[in-house]
Design a protein around this motif. Structure first.
Motif, mmCIF file in Angstrom:
data_model
loop_
_atom_site.group_PDB
_atom_site.id
_atom_site.type_symbol
_atom_site.label_atom_id
_atom_site.label_comp_id
_atom_site.label_asym_id
_atom_site.label_seq_id
_atom_site.Cartn_x
_atom_site.Cartn_y
_atom_site.Cartn_z
ATOM 1 N N GLU A 116 -10.103 2.779 -5.500
ATOM 2 C CA GLU A 116 -8.901 4.358 -5.488
ATOM 3 C C GLU A 116 -7.488 3.743 -5.728
ATOM 4 O O GLU A 116 -6.777 4.135 -6.912
ATOM 5 N N MET A 117 -7.588 1.902 -5.578
ATOM 6 C CA MET A 117 -5.713 1.870 -6.564
ATOM 7 C C MET A 117 -5.929 1.777 -7.991
ATOM 8 O O MET A 117 -5.273 1.917 -9.052
ATOM 9 N N GLN A 118 -7.276 1.196 -8.749
ATOM 10 C CA GLN A 118 -7.588 1.880 -9.858
ATOM 11 C C GLN A 118 -7.786 2.655 -10.467
ATOM 12 O O GLN A 118 -7.043 2.890 -11.658
ATOM 13 N N ALA A 119 -7.610 4.160 -9.530
ATOM 14 C CA ALA A 119 -7.900 5.895 -10.550
ATOM 15 C C ALA A 119 -6.090 5.846 -9.594
ATOM 16 O O ALA A 119 -5.998 7.243 -10.383
ATOM 17 N N ARG A 120 -5.075 4.772 -9.648
ATOM 18 C CA ARG A 120 -3.846 5.246 -9.250
ATOM 19 C C ARG A 120 -3.500 6.479 -8.056
ATOM 20 O O ARG A 120 -3.072 6.889 -8.402
ATOM 21 N N ARG A 121 -4.715 6.243 -7.068
ATOM 22 C CA ARG A 121 -4.650 7.294 -6.129
ATOM 23 C C ARG A 121 -3.780 7.016 -4.984
ATOM 24 O O ARG A 121 -3.854 7.540 -3.976
ATOM 25 N N VAL A 122 -4.200 5.267 -4.553
ATOM 26 C CA VAL A 122 -3.321 4.667 -4.224
ATOM 27 C C VAL A 122 -2.202 3.774 -4.306
ATOM 28 O O VAL A 122 -2.985 3.090 -5.600
ATOM 29 N N PHE A 123 -0.915 3.565 -3.993
ATOM 30 C CA PHE A 123 0.075 2.513 -4.427
ATOM 31 C C PHE A 123 -0.306 1.595 -4.199
ATOM 32 O O PHE A 123 -0.794 1.239 -2.618
ATOM 33 N N PHE A 124 -0.445 0.113 -4.854
ATOM 34 C CA PHE A 124 -0.512 -1.460 -5.186
ATOM 35 C C PHE A 124 -0.417 -1.195 -3.380
ATOM 36 O O PHE A 124 -0.380 -2.164 -2.854
ATOM 37 N N ARG A 125 1.343 -1.508 -2.893
ATOM 38 C CA ARG A 125 1.576 -1.678 -2.323
ATOM 39 C C ARG A 125 1.198 -0.972 -1.209
ATOM 40 O O ARG A 125 1.657 -1.643 0.525
ATOM 41 N N ASP A 126 0.409 0.227 -0.807
ATOM 42 C CA ASP A 126 0.441 0.950 0.206
ATOM 43 C C ASP A 126 -1.637 0.086 0.177
ATOM 44 O O ASP A 126 -2.211 0.341 1.426
ATOM 45 N N LYS A 127 -1.773 -0.479 -0.336
ATOM 46 C CA LYS A 127 -2.616 -0.502 -0.453
ATOM 47 C C LYS A 127 -3.661 -1.937 1.014
ATOM 48 O O LYS A 127 -4.824 -0.982 1.608
ATOM 49 N N PRO A 128 -2.672 -2.752 0.883
ATOM 50 C CA PRO A 128 -3.401 -3.744 2.567
ATOM 51 C C PRO A 128 -2.969 -3.081 3.813
ATOM 52 O O PRO A 128 -4.433 -2.678 4.759
ATOM 53 N N ASP A 129 -2.926 -1.845 4.300
ATOM 54 C CA ASP A 129 -2.116 -1.128 5.159
ATOM 55 C C ASP A 129 -3.212 0.188 4.910
ATOM 56 O O ASP A 129 -3.736 0.182 6.604
ATOM 57 N N LEU A 130 -3.029 0.272 3.936
ATOM 58 C CA LEU A 130 -4.277 1.937 4.528
ATOM 59 C C LEU A 130 -5.850 1.283 4.130
ATOM 60 O O LEU A 130 -6.676 1.737 5.062
#
Length: 342
Positions: free
Chosen positions: A276-290
């Motif tokens: 999801e992060m690679q596809a830019r649907r999730v911002f890298f900063r939000d990835k750990p919490d999500l």
């Protein structure tokens, strides 16, 4: 009746003349909510009655009663139901058994599909409409943002529309809110259109507000109960708007529902979130919490979270004086539930 995501807009004008029950489901909760709003716009303006799936599970007769009732001033009514899965099945079954047509009922069912019991109950009836909404992609939401801009009199370039789509986590309700703010800021209307640019979006964006909400949202949904007292104290010190804060929780719950729908029931959370992060649907900063939250809030637990947030929202709107206290109590309850899911 049954419509697809692509055919829905073309069939809704006809459907509202024939149907009295509308069932919108699928992993794109924002799309389903938008569809309910569009259907409601085709009915005469009247009293909006909101019910939750939890209400109807406790009292299956209530939906039929509300659909047959007349308000004190004789106004027209539209019944809005927000539910999860099939918890409102008995209520819908009771409604359909009523010999009186009643007021229109619009159901948004999160974490449900067109294979649910309610969908199967309704799909072959001429007086009902079932539509399932799949997760959107950046391209489709970008196009939708530009359409929203055209309707509001705001000219939005493809690049700016894509920025809005990504910033709102592909949630069309949030995107519509940003477009509406742009229209107000630019004093735009369909009769006097204006062009938006990055500076205008920066001026009206809710980035700073959401940034102040994020630590509390993440502490609660991550189940970090040790952090919660400090975050609740910060909420009081900054005098955060309770409804605005709760909307931030609802946006995160909608994002988790979209992620869970894309991942499926047996996915590898870490691998999925990396994609999801690679596809830019999730911002890298939000990835750990999500990633943490997706582990805790899936399936029935996510359905219960959505229900609880809906009940809190309704309570806050009904009692502004005690809103901060009720919200703090509700968030503490959610945080404990998240901690128990570790």
């Amino acid at each position: 009746m049954k419509a697809t995501q692509k055919t829905f807009k073309g069939t809704i004008a006809t459907a509202v003349r024939q149907a009295r029950v509308f069932y919108f489901c699928g992993p794109d909760e924002a799309g389903a909510a938008d569809a309910a709003a569009l259907a409601a716009s085709h009915f005469p303006e009247g009293e909006k009655v909101e019910l939750s799936g939890a209400d109807l599970r406790r009292d299956p007769v209530r939906l039929a009663d509300e659909a047959r009732s007349v308000s004190l001033f004789g106004d027209k009514r539209v019944i809005h139901v927000r539910t999860a899965g099939d918890e409102a099945f008995e209520a819908v079954e009771t409604l359909l058994a009523s010999p009186v047509d009643g007021w229109p009922v619009l159901i948004v069912a999160t974490s449900a599909t067109d294979k649910s019991r309610i969908a199967k109950l309704l799909e072959n009836r001429p007086d009902a409409l079932v539509t399932m909404f799949h997760p959107p992609d950046v391209r489709s939401v970008t196009g939708a943002v530009r359409e929203m801009g055209d309707a509001a009199g705001v000219r939005i370039t493809g690049e700016l529309a894509e920025r809005i789509a990504k910033a709102t986590a592909l949630d069309t309700r949030m995107a519509r809110s940003e477009v509406e703010k742009l229209a107000l800021y630019l004093d735009a209307s369909p009769q006097a259109p204006r062009s938006a640019d990055a500076a205008a979006l920066d001026a009206v964006g809710a980035v700073s507000e959401d940034d102040s909400f994020s630590p509390l949202v993440n502490a609660v949904l991550n189940g970090e109960t040790a952090r919660l007292p400090g975050e609740l104290a910060r909420m009081r010190e900054l005098e955060m708007n309770p409804v605005g804060l709760l909307l931030a929780f609802e946006r995160r719950a909608a994002q988790l529902a979209q992620l869970a729908g894309r991942m499926g029931p047996r996915g590898d959370v870490n691998a999925f979130m990396e994609g999801e992060m690679q596809a830019r649907r999730v911002f890298f900063r939000d990835k750990p919490d999500l990633t943490q939250q997706l582990r805790r809030w899936r399936g029935k637990r996510l359905e219960r979270l959505v229900d609880r947030l809906f009940e809190l929202h309704r309570t806050l709107l009904g009692d502004n004086r005690n809103g901060e206290l009720m919200l703090a109590q509700g968030l503490a309850e959610i945080a404990r539930a998240a901690a128990a899911a570790r």
